[in-house]
Design a protein around this motif. Sequence first.
Motif, PDB file in Angstrom:
ATOM      1  N   UNK A   1       0.813  -1.222   0.000  1.00  0.00           N
ATOM      2  CA  UNK A   1       0.000   0.000   0.000  1.00  0.00           C
ATOM      3  C   UNK A   1       0.844   1.267   0.000  1.00  0.00           C
ATOM      4  N   UNK A   2       2.036   1.183   0.558  1.00  0.00           N
ATOM      5  CA  UNK A   2       2.930   2.347   0.486  1.00  0.00           C
ATOM      6  C   UNK A   2       3.241   2.661  -0.977  1.00  0.00           C
ATOM      7  N   UNK A   3       3.539   1.594  -1.755  1.00  0.00           N
ATOM      8  CA  UNK A   3       3.803   1.791  -3.186  1.00  0.00           C
ATOM      9  C   UNK A   3       2.556   2.304  -3.908  1.00  0.00           C
ATOM     10  N   UNK A   4       1.407   1.701  -3.598  1.00  0.00           N
ATOM     11  CA  UNK A   4       0.189   2.090  -4.317  1.00  0.00           C
ATOM     12  C   UNK A   4      -0.172   3.542  -4.015  1.00  0.00           C
ATOM     13  N   UNK A   5      -0.010   3.938  -2.745  1.00  0.00           N
ATOM     14  CA  UNK A   5      -0.322   5.327  -2.377  1.00  0.00           C
ATOM     15  C   UNK A   5       0.645   6.272  -3.086  1.00  0.00           C
ATOM     16  N   UNK A   6       1.930   5.892  -3.151  1.00  0.00           N
ATOM     17  CA  UNK A   6       2.913   6.750  -3.830  1.00  0.00           C
ATOM     18  C   UNK A   6       2.590   6.848  -5.310  1.00  0.00           C
TER      19      UNK A   6
ATOM     20  N   UNK B   1      -0.363   6.604  -6.775  1.00  0.00           N
ATOM     21  CA  UNK B   1      -1.534   7.462  -6.979  1.00  0.00           C
ATOM     22  C   UNK B   1      -1.175   8.923  -6.761  1.00  0.00           C
ATOM     23  N   UNK B   2      -0.324   9.163  -5.787  1.00  0.00           N
ATOM     24  CA  UNK B   2       0.068  10.529  -5.459  1.00  0.00           C
ATOM     25  C   UNK B   2       0.918  11.155  -6.571  1.00  0.00           C
ATOM     26  N   UNK B   3       1.916  10.383  -7.026  1.00  0.00           N
ATOM     27  CA  UNK B   3       2.866  10.953  -8.000  1.00  0.00           C
ATOM     28  C   UNK B   3       2.343  10.972  -9.426  1.00  0.00           C
ATOM     29  N   UNK B   4       1.567   9.941  -9.785  1.00  0.00           N
ATOM     30  CA  UNK B   4       1.192   9.806 -11.199  1.00  0.00           C
ATOM     31  C   UNK B   4      -0.307   9.937 -11.427  1.00  0.00           C
ATOM     32  N   UNK B   5      -1.053  10.062 -10.359  1.00  0.00           N
ATOM     33  CA  UNK B   5      -2.486  10.270 -10.505  1.00  0.00           C
ATOM     34  C   UNK B   5      -3.251   8.971 -10.721  1.00  0.00           C
ATOM     35  N   UNK B   6      -4.539   9.140 -10.803  1.00  0.00           N
ATOM     36  CA  UNK B   6      -5.439   8.015 -11.050  1.00  0.00           C
ATOM     37  C   UNK B   6      -6.364   8.408 -12.196  1.00  0.00           C
ATOM     38  N   UNK B   7      -6.975   7.457 -12.867  1.00  0.00           N
ATOM     39  CA  UNK B   7      -6.793   6.012 -12.726  1.00  0.00           C
ATOM     40  C   UNK B   7      -5.411   5.582 -13.221  1.00  0.00           C
ATOM     41  N   UNK B   8      -4.928   4.499 -12.659  1.00  0.00           N
ATOM     42  CA  UNK B   8      -3.615   4.001 -13.074  1.00  0.00           C
ATOM     43  C   UNK B   8      -3.500   2.518 -12.757  1.00  0.00           C
ATOM     44  N   UNK B   9      -2.641   1.883 -13.522  1.00  0.00           N
ATOM     45  CA  UNK B   9      -2.300   0.480 -13.262  1.00  0.00           C
ATOM     46  C   UNK B   9      -0.897   0.436 -12.678  1.00  0.00           C
ATOM     47  N   UNK B  10      -0.706  -0.403 -11.672  1.00  0.00           N
ATOM     48  CA  UNK B  10       0.637  -0.573 -11.091  1.00  0.00           C
ATOM     49  C   UNK B  10       1.002  -2.054 -11.183  1.00  0.00           C
TER      50      UNK B  10
ATOM     51  N   UNK C   1     -10.378   9.185  -1.559  1.00  0.00           N
ATOM     52  CA  UNK C   1      -9.695   7.926  -1.245  1.00  0.00           C
ATOM     53  C   UNK C   1      -9.389   7.154  -2.531  1.00  0.00           C
ATOM     54  N   UNK C   2      -8.392   6.259  -2.416  1.00  0.00           N
ATOM     55  CA  UNK C   2      -7.993   5.443  -3.565  1.00  0.00           C
ATOM     56  C   UNK C   2      -8.373   3.990  -3.297  1.00  0.00           C
ATOM     57  N   UNK C   3      -9.003   3.382  -4.282  1.00  0.00           N
ATOM     58  CA  UNK C   3      -9.367   1.959  -4.193  1.00  0.00           C
ATOM     59  C   UNK C   3      -8.448   1.196  -5.143  1.00  0.00           C
TER      60      UNK C   3
ATOM     61  N   UNK D   1      12.008   0.853  -7.368  1.00  0.00           N
ATOM     62  CA  UNK D   1      11.709   2.206  -7.879  1.00  0.00           C
ATOM     63  C   UNK D   1      10.450   2.149  -8.745  1.00  0.00           C
ATOM     64  N   UNK D   2       9.723   3.260  -8.700  1.00  0.00           N
ATOM     65  CA  UNK D   2       8.464   3.347  -9.442  1.00  0.00           C
ATOM     66  C   UNK D   2       8.742   4.022 -10.788  1.00  0.00           C
ATOM     67  N   UNK D   3       8.316   3.394 -11.877  1.00  0.00           N
ATOM     68  CA  UNK D   3       8.563   3.950 -13.211  1.00  0.00           C
ATOM     69  C   UNK D   3       7.245   4.189 -13.930  1.00  0.00           C
ATOM     70  N   UNK D   4       7.167   5.315 -14.631  1.00  0.00           N
ATOM     71  CA  UNK D   4       6.003   5.588 -15.468  1.00  0.00           C
ATOM     72  C   UNK D   4       6.226   4.869 -16.799  1.00  0.00           C
TER      73      UNK D   4
END
Length: 431
Positions: A7-12, A14-23, A368-370, A402-405
């Motif tokens: 969830x730390x990754x998922x929250x980051x 959503x925060x950095x790249x916005x939603x909707x998004x796939x991780x 909130x993010x689901x 690391x999180x990549x777009x």
Amino acid sequence: MNAADRDTWLAAAAEQFGTPSFVYFTEAIAERIAALRHAFDDQLALSFAVKCNPNPALLKWMVGRVDLLDVSSIGEFRLALQAGWAPALVSFTGPGKREFEIREAVLGGVGLLVLESLREAGIADEVARAAGRVQPVLLRIAPDSVPRGFGDQMAGRPSPFGVDLPDARDALEQIVAMPGLRLAGLHIYSGTQCLKPDAIVENYRGFLSIFTDLCEAVDLTPESLVLGSGLGVPYHDGDTPLPLDAVASAILPDIARFREDPRFAGARLKLELGRYLVAEAGYFLVRVISLKQSRGVSIAICDGGMNNHLPASGHFGMVIRRNYKMHRVGGQSAIDSDTGIYDVTGPLCTSIDRLGGGVTLASLSEGDVIAIHNSGAYGLTASPIHFIGHAPPAELMVIDGALHDVSRFFEATTAWPGEPSPEGQGALATA
Ligand SMILES: Cc1ncc(COP(=O)(O)O)c(C=O)c1O
């Protein structure tokens, strides 16, 4: 990875790249690859079915991690090459291959063309001969039956896929006689999404028996035999994960016996699979735009829905609609009293845009993010992203901490300027 770290990754994300998004978590995919190799004692090569997730960065990550790629259109073939795959490691399946696709694949050096009909064989033979080549091919066989328990049954009844078993011997004899083709083996893929180990093992045993009969009938010593896969994932609450070890320990003795026949000693056995490798490694993130009480029901209206993730909305072959697993990001520590029951809908102006009905989630607020689970396969690629004109979702990959777009659109899969137009369109243009 535990739920809090995830969830730390998922929250980051959503925060950095916005939603909707796939991780997509590559660590989870790597674990799956390792688990498959270990369970099957390295007896089965792994071919990734690009159709389940053609994200170019994912395809690039797969180089050297899985053995082979299977594509189902010339667009996927181009993506594979752009991602750094050698064409010789790519196979091309699909029941509706057009002439220009077969030509481009053959001239582009595709490793194995998986013939689904004698029509395709005739085209490939002509193209290969004209180019002074011999194209290695597999013939896809549609068996007479598929055990119960597969989410999608692709044989055992009238089917567009491959050559029906009763017609296979005749088709093989014709293919063997074509000088532009070299019959390298057989391909069977008769069902997907199975969680029943006995059904999968029964299926594989049936495949081995078909391979034995047909190869003897046409005196073929095959190099390559595709044992479908059908390995399923637990999409819904109450689904039991597939016990891979049970499948492997039941089928490995059959494989060992099969290989005792000198005809099959050198054959490369392959699993062609998508969702088992990547589905559970992916999450679809949506943000709650609006919370509405409607006649006693709490509705969370989100910024992404079936336009981004059609399967989660239940419109991708699901007979009885069931919710994908989902949770509120950061909500795993919610105590029982801090939960609510929600209908989770998307932003589209249609009542079928529903990601979940009656879902218990940690209490939601707007913003909130689901996270929808099992979204690494047949998510974005299986969805009508143009419907109602919302911007496409981001795609993100967690690689080595690391999180990549890795967002991409679909240009590469459509016709490119200057490309010969598919049959029929030229006539329209000049009419
Ligand atoms: C020919 C073929 N290969 C591979 C696959 C991948 O299936 P899965 O994602 O269920 O592993 C499919 C799915 O439909 C298929 O039709």
